[in-house]
Write an enzyme that holds these catalytic residues in place. Structure first.
Site, PDB file in Angstrom:
ATOM      1  N   TYR A 109      -3.006  -8.492  16.423  1.00 14.31           N
ATOM      2  CA  TYR A 109      -2.813  -9.941  16.348  1.00 14.31           C
ATOM      3  C   TYR A 109      -2.366 -10.527  17.685  1.00 14.31           C
ATOM      4  CZ  TYR A 109      -3.308  -9.258  11.365  1.00 14.31           C
ATOM      5  OH  TYR A 109      -3.801  -8.920  10.134  1.00 14.31           O
TER       6      TYR A 109
ATOM      7  N   HIS B  39       3.017  -3.369   7.686  1.00 21.55           N
ATOM      8  CA  HIS B  39       2.223  -2.375   8.402  1.00 21.55           C
ATOM      9  C   HIS B  39       3.045  -1.104   8.597  1.00 21.55           C
ATOM     10  CE1 HIS B  39      -0.391  -5.759  10.314  1.00 21.55           C
ATOM     11  NE2 HIS B  39      -0.880  -5.348   9.163  1.00 21.55           N
TER      12      HIS B  39
ATOM     13  N   HIS C 160      -7.200 -13.498   2.537  1.00 21.42           N
ATOM     14  CA  HIS C 160      -6.704 -12.611   3.589  1.00 21.42           C
ATOM     15  C   HIS C 160      -6.553 -13.334   4.924  1.00 21.42           C
ATOM     16  CE1 HIS C 160      -5.584  -8.440   4.134  1.00 21.42           C
ATOM     17  NE2 HIS C 160      -6.142  -8.443   5.331  1.00 21.42           N
TER      18      HIS C 160
ATOM     19  N   ARG D 285      -3.077 -14.337   5.757  1.00 22.64           N
ATOM     20  CA  ARG D 285      -2.294 -13.225   6.319  1.00 22.64           C
ATOM     21  C   ARG D 285      -2.513 -13.144   7.832  1.00 22.64           C
ATOM     22  NH1 ARG D 285      -0.028  -8.345   4.700  1.00 22.64           N
ATOM     23  NH2 ARG D 285      -0.533  -6.481   5.917  1.00 22.64           N
TER      24      ARG D 285
ATOM     25  N   LYS E 178       0.829  -1.204   0.000  1.00 19.22           N
ATOM     26  CA  LYS E 178       0.000   0.000   0.000  1.00 19.22           C
ATOM     27  C   LYS E 178       0.865   1.257   0.000  1.00 19.22           C
ATOM     28  CE  LYS E 178      -4.141  -1.741   2.353  1.00 19.22           C
ATOM     29  NZ  LYS E 178      -5.008  -1.585   3.552  1.00 19.22           N
TER      30      LYS E 178
END
Length: 306
Positions: free
Chosen positions: A282, A273, A247, A250, A179
């Site tokens: 997480y 991230h 996803h 992940r 991203k």
């Protein structure tokens, strides 16, 4: 009136190196903002930009989950900055507007280890049953896609945009374009994988021609939808009852790494991230899993309480 501004803004985002999917999402957010009555007043100088933003926030906070609310507000603040820097609005009070996003209580969904083992066992058994070259190639691709998802924790869009030049097999690393144009390096020892090593040898020429690493039998790049369908089909045939998405691999990788006491910063780097706060969610998943396991299997339940 706004369509021209939005069109120019879309071109501006394209020049920032964002993916088509990201641009599409941001433009939807901006168009939604433009429907607010306060925006007309802002453009005609009857209210300040922070007031228009405040009106938009009031609507969003009722209708949207925290994650979507956060993204939409950031999208619109960036759009207002663009309008200000382009001279379309004369003041930048939007910069001072502070908004609070409630903490989401929804934890990421991960694949239980028993289901994960079932998926990879099915892939191995299914490959061994191949009775034609075409079927063999199809099953190699299925296995390599799922193996890559779990090894690297990539987003499905990142997987589909991967090029042959991004896969440095000799160095044992893969370059992931994430991203915001951010690139990260993820270690992947392709020579010691079950499916990727086969795929790398079998499909490299087709990949080079398509300029995408993951391709179908006809040499066309895999789409995000085809990857989702592939994952759903394999997991169902493996007997997994939950609805598995790309996803979730992940989420599963992140959770399992933390359960194995891998440093939080390392997990952040692998997932790409921008801040460690995103990765920290997480830890809650890992702790939640531990709690459930202890509730079921703690020796107190069997050795003392009974």
């Amino acid at each position: 009136m706004y369509s021209l501004f939005v069109k120019y803004y879309e071109e501006y985002l394209s020049n920032q190196g964002l993916s088509e999917k990201s641009i599409e999402v941001y433009i939807v957010d901006v168009l939604q903002f433009c429907l607010c009555p306060q925006v007309v007043d802002m453009m005609e100088g009857r209210c300040r930009s922070h007031e228009a933003l405040q009106g938009f926030y009031r609507v969003l906070s009722v209708e949207y989950q925290p994650k979507s609310l956060q993204r939409k507000m950031v999208s619109v603040k960036n759009f207002l900055r663009y309008l200000f820097e382009s001279g379309e609005i004369e003041e930048d009070s939007y910069r001072n507007f502070k908004f609070k996003v409630p903490q989401s209580k929804i934890l990421p969904k991960f694949i239980p280890k028993s289901d994960l083992r079932a998926i990879f066992q099915f892939l191995s058994d299914d490959l061994a049953k191949s009775d034609s070259r075409e079927l063999y190639r199809k099953k190699i691709r299925q296995g390599s896609v799922i193996e890559f998802l779990y090894l690297t924790g990539v987003r499905v869009e990142e997987l589909c945009l991967l090029t042959p030049e991004d896969v440095l097999a000799d160095e044992g690393v893969v370059l992931i374009n994430g991203k915001g144009g951010r690139q990260r390096i993820v270690p992947v020892d392709i020579a010691n994988t079950n499916f990727l090593s086969l795929y790398h040898n079998e499909f490299l020429k087709l990949s080079a021609a398509a300029k995408r690493y993951f391709v179908n039998n006809w040499g066309n790049a895999l789409s995000t939808q085809s990857v989702r369908s592939l994952v759903r089909d394999v997991s169902q045939r493996a007997g997994v009852e939950i609805n598995v998405t790309p996803h979730m691999f992940r989420h599963t990788l992140a959770t399992n790494l933390l359960e194995n006491e891998v440093d939080l910063r390392v997990v952040q780097e692998v997932l790409g991230h921008s801040t460690v706060k995103t990765t920290e969610i997480y830890t809650h998943v890992a702790i939640s899993h531990v709690k459930k396991e202890l509730q079921r299997k703690h020796p107190y339940k069997f050795d003392v309480k009974s």
